[in-house]
Design an enzyme around this catalytic site. Structure first.
Site, mmCIF file in Angstrom:
data_model
loop_
_atom_site.group_PDB
_atom_site.id
_atom_site.type_symbol
_atom_site.label_atom_id
_atom_site.label_comp_id
_atom_site.label_asym_id
_atom_site.label_seq_id
_atom_site.Cartn_x
_atom_site.Cartn_y
_atom_site.Cartn_z
ATOM 1 N N ARG A 172 0.835 -1.177 -0.103
ATOM 2 C CA ARG A 172 -0.130 0.020 0.056
ATOM 3 C C ARG A 172 0.933 1.263 0.095
ATOM 4 O O ARG A 172 0.449 2.169 -0.331
ATOM 5 C CB ARG A 172 -0.967 0.201 1.244
ATOM 6 N N ARG A 176 9.350 5.637 -3.451
ATOM 7 C CA ARG A 176 10.044 6.572 -4.486
ATOM 8 C C ARG A 176 11.396 7.123 -4.393
ATOM 9 O O ARG A 176 11.792 7.496 -3.367
ATOM 10 C CB ARG A 176 8.993 7.469 -5.038
ATOM 11 N N ARG A 255 -8.407 -6.549 13.852
ATOM 12 C CA ARG A 255 -7.690 -5.595 15.003
ATOM 13 C C ARG A 255 -8.471 -4.207 15.309
ATOM 14 O O ARG A 255 -9.294 -4.056 14.250
ATOM 15 C CB ARG A 255 -6.359 -4.940 13.958
ATOM 16 N N ARG A 286 0.751 6.056 16.256
ATOM 17 C CA ARG A 286 0.732 7.263 15.830
ATOM 18 C C ARG A 286 -0.035 8.400 16.561
ATOM 19 O O ARG A 286 -0.963 7.927 17.511
ATOM 20 C CB ARG A 286 0.245 7.291 14.319
ATOM 21 N N GLU A 306 -2.870 6.937 19.047
ATOM 22 C CA GLU A 306 -3.649 5.623 18.598
ATOM 23 C C GLU A 306 -3.033 4.373 18.909
ATOM 24 O O GLU A 306 -1.728 4.192 18.922
ATOM 25 C CB GLU A 306 -3.574 5.832 17.155
ATOM 26 N N TYR A 354 -9.727 -5.413 3.612
ATOM 27 C CA TYR A 354 -8.902 -3.962 4.069
ATOM 28 C C TYR A 354 -9.005 -3.030 2.636
ATOM 29 O O TYR A 354 -8.404 -2.618 1.933
ATOM 30 C CB TYR A 354 -7.402 -4.571 4.143
ATOM 31 N N ASP A 356 -9.843 0.808 1.405
ATOM 32 C CA ASP A 356 -9.966 2.148 1.612
ATOM 33 C C ASP A 356 -11.319 2.754 1.232
ATOM 34 O O ASP A 356 -12.112 2.041 0.657
ATOM 35 C CB ASP A 356 -8.888 3.036 0.685
#
Ligand code: UDP
Length: 373
Positions: A172, A176, A255, A286, A306, A354, A356
């Site tokens: 995901r 780069r 989860r 995070r 979190e 999962y 988005d």
């Protein structure tokens, strides 16, 4: 007695998209949710002028123009670009893995230098076909990036070793060799101005919605909690597919995430919406500073730490754990679902995927096409 064409279980993005489209086609829906609010996990709530992402950071991104235009009917999106930071011990890095990250990590400047280091690190392992997340990460980014930015974070988020997780999870993330901190490769990205709840409110406008309503109670008694009798021809179920079948093949794993949210008396706590803590020893994954999603200039700020945990009954499920074992179990439920004539299963929990947000909306629109065309 109330009669509907559809009972939509779950007022999240999947359910709301379906109900909106069904209404457009002249169908009646009753949308129920067992929480005390609509919008599922994209729910945002205004506190001290700040839209708080109550169930974690949601950044809309897609490469599908049709989906971007579709959600654009319900809100104007701002020009937020997700560029999270990662803290590892006393080091600070840009995400996703890009030239800014590599330059900081190795003191280099050019893509050729970065590629050279990564290639040398990769050569230590000789992985042809990555079989799990660890092998995928090592073969993509080498040992340093894996050890500092992936290993601890992933183990915290999933509660499993990187060798026990599927490789696709890490795919995901872009990798780069440009100086580019945009977390996503997608063509379109942004946050709906005014929050996500308003999108779902608009989708559900003119549709009967009941919150604090449990599907399993309704199924048993045929009545809502206020005693109203309800009948419906078909069901769209967006809850956990295993729960629907009373976990008869055994429970699927999910989860969950817990947030510790506080308002601080400062206008800017961390200078960024998302800061990941990638070392295993820091207990949270995070910290989200909500105002920065909308470039807020309020005098105070709201942050959420979190914490990730294994799902158990009584807490909200967030992520399906799509490893081989659970996927095989899901297939059994999916086969059972096909035999369940008048029920459609949808969304992250109903399809155990999962997804988005853009994929959720796309899947809901596919489901609409299948149902009505
Ligand atoms: N990930 C990581 N380090 C990071 C951020 C992400 O190793 O700092 C990995 C981790 O395995 C995570 C996956 O990338 O599960 C996907 O992260 P993403 O931020 O896309 O997850 P989400 O926002 O859906 O929780």
């Amino acid at each position: 007695m109330m009669k509907y064409d559809y009972l939509v279980v779950g007022a999240g993005l999947f359910g709301a998209t379906f109900a909106y489209e069904a209404k457009k086609r002249g169908k009646t829906c009753l949308v129920i949710d067992r929480r005390d609010h609509i919008a599922g996990n994209v729910y945002t709530k205004e506190v001290s002028g700040i839209n708080v992402h109550v169930y974690g950071a949601h950044i809309f991104h897609t490469s599908d123009k049709a989906i971007w235009d579709y959600v654009g009917q319900f809100a104007e999106f701002n020009n937020y670009i997700n560029s999270p930071m990662a803290v590892y011990k006393d080091e600070l890095y840009n995400l996703p893995f890009n030239m800014n990250t590599f330059s900081k990590m190795w003191g280099i400047k050019t893509p050729a230098e970065a590629k050279d280091i990564i290639d040398k690190q990769k050569a230590e392992y000789s992985i042809d076909e990555p079989k799990n997340l660890e092998e995928q990460a090592l073969s993509l980014a080498g040992k340093d990036v894996y050890e500092k930015l992936i290993k601890g974070y992933t183990q915290k988020q999933w509660g499993r070793k990187c060798t026990e997780l599927p490789a696709f999870i890490i795919k995901r993330l872009p990798m780069r060799f440009r100086y580019d901190n945009n977390y996503f490769n997608d063509r379109y990205q942004g946050i709906p101005m005014g929050g996500y709840t308003k999108i779902v409110e608009k989708m559900l406008d003119g549709i009967d919605v009941k919150v604090n309503e449990d599907f399993f109670d309704l199924k048993k008694s045929g009545k809502l909690s206020d005693g109203t009798e309800v009948e419906y021809d078909r069901i769209l179920f967006t809850g956990q597919i295993d729960e629907y079948f009373e976990s008869k093949f055994g429970p699927l794993e999910y989860r969950s995430v817990r947030f510790e949210t506080e308002e601080l008396d400062t206008d800017n706590y961390q200078g960024n919406a998302v800061v990941n803590y990638t070392e295993y020893e820091v207990p949270y994954t995070r910290i989200i500073e909500h105002k920065h999603f909308e470039f807020g200039e309020q005098p105070t700020t709201i942050i959420s730490r979190e914490y990730s945990s294994e799902w158990k009954p009584g807490v909200e499920p967030y992520y399906p754990v799509n490893n081989d074992k659970n996927n095989a179990l899901y297939e059994k439920y999916a086969a059972e679902a096909k035999r369940e004539g008048n029920v459609i299963f949808g969304g992250r929990l109903g399809q155990y995927k999962y997804y988005d947000m853009d994929k959720v909306v796309a899947a809901a629109l596919d489901c609409v096409r299948e149902e009505f065309e």
